[in-house]
Motif scaffolding. Structure first.
Motif, short mmCIF file in Angstrom:
data_model
loop_
_atom_site.label_atom_id
_atom_site.label_comp_id
_atom_site.label_asym_id
_atom_site.label_seq_id
_atom_site.Cartn_x
_atom_site.Cartn_y
_atom_site.Cartn_z
N ARG A 44 0.85 -1.19 0.00
CA ARG A 44 0.00 0.00 0.00
C ARG A 44 0.88 1.24 0.00
N VAL A 45 0.72 2.06 -1.03
CA VAL A 45 1.54 3.26 -1.22
C VAL A 45 0.76 4.48 -0.71
N GLU A 46 1.41 5.25 0.16
CA GLU A 46 0.80 6.47 0.68
C GLU A 46 0.83 7.55 -0.40
N PRO A 47 -0.28 8.23 -0.61
CA PRO A 47 -0.30 9.31 -1.61
C PRO A 47 0.79 10.35 -1.39
N GLY A 48 1.13 10.62 -0.14
CA GLY A 48 2.15 11.62 0.18
C GLY A 48 3.52 11.30 -0.39
#
Length: 112
Positions: free
Chosen positions: A18-22
């Protein structure tokens, strides 16, 4: 233990990252969906004989950043280590290599 590669899909280790948008900067939320599709295509061949990659946005911070499953069953850290050990992989090195690749892909995607 003798393992015949490539494994059928249901026996592969499904790695959900899961990649954080930030990670994509201040307007990352606008780019995260496209980046996840791009990154999945780029890593699809990485350990593809025994790994199936899922790269998705991390909108819910209560979900783990990385999750391992096989045959639709979640694996804890120890079980993931054992699974990868069958293929001569160490979990810490496996994760570190993926993190490095992800950083490279972020730079590539953002045109840096």
């Amino acid at each position: 233990m003798q393992v015949s590669l490539p494994l059928p899909l249901y026996k592969k280790l499904t790695v959900t990252f899961r990649v954080e948008p930030g990670c994509l900067g201040p307007d990352g939320v606008e780019h995260i969906e496209g980046f996840c599709k791009f990154a999945k295509q780029q890593v699809a061949t990485l350990h593809s004989d025994f790994v199936r990659w899922r790269i998705v946005p991390r909108y819910d911070k209560s979900l783990a950043e990385t999750e391992y499953k096989t045959n639709n069953k979640r694996l804890d850290h120890l079980k993931a280590m054992q699974y990868l050990g069958v293929f001569g992989q160490e979990l810490d090195e496996f994760e570190e290599h993926f993190q490095d690749e992800l950083a490279r892909l972020i730079d590539l995607y953002l045109g840096r």
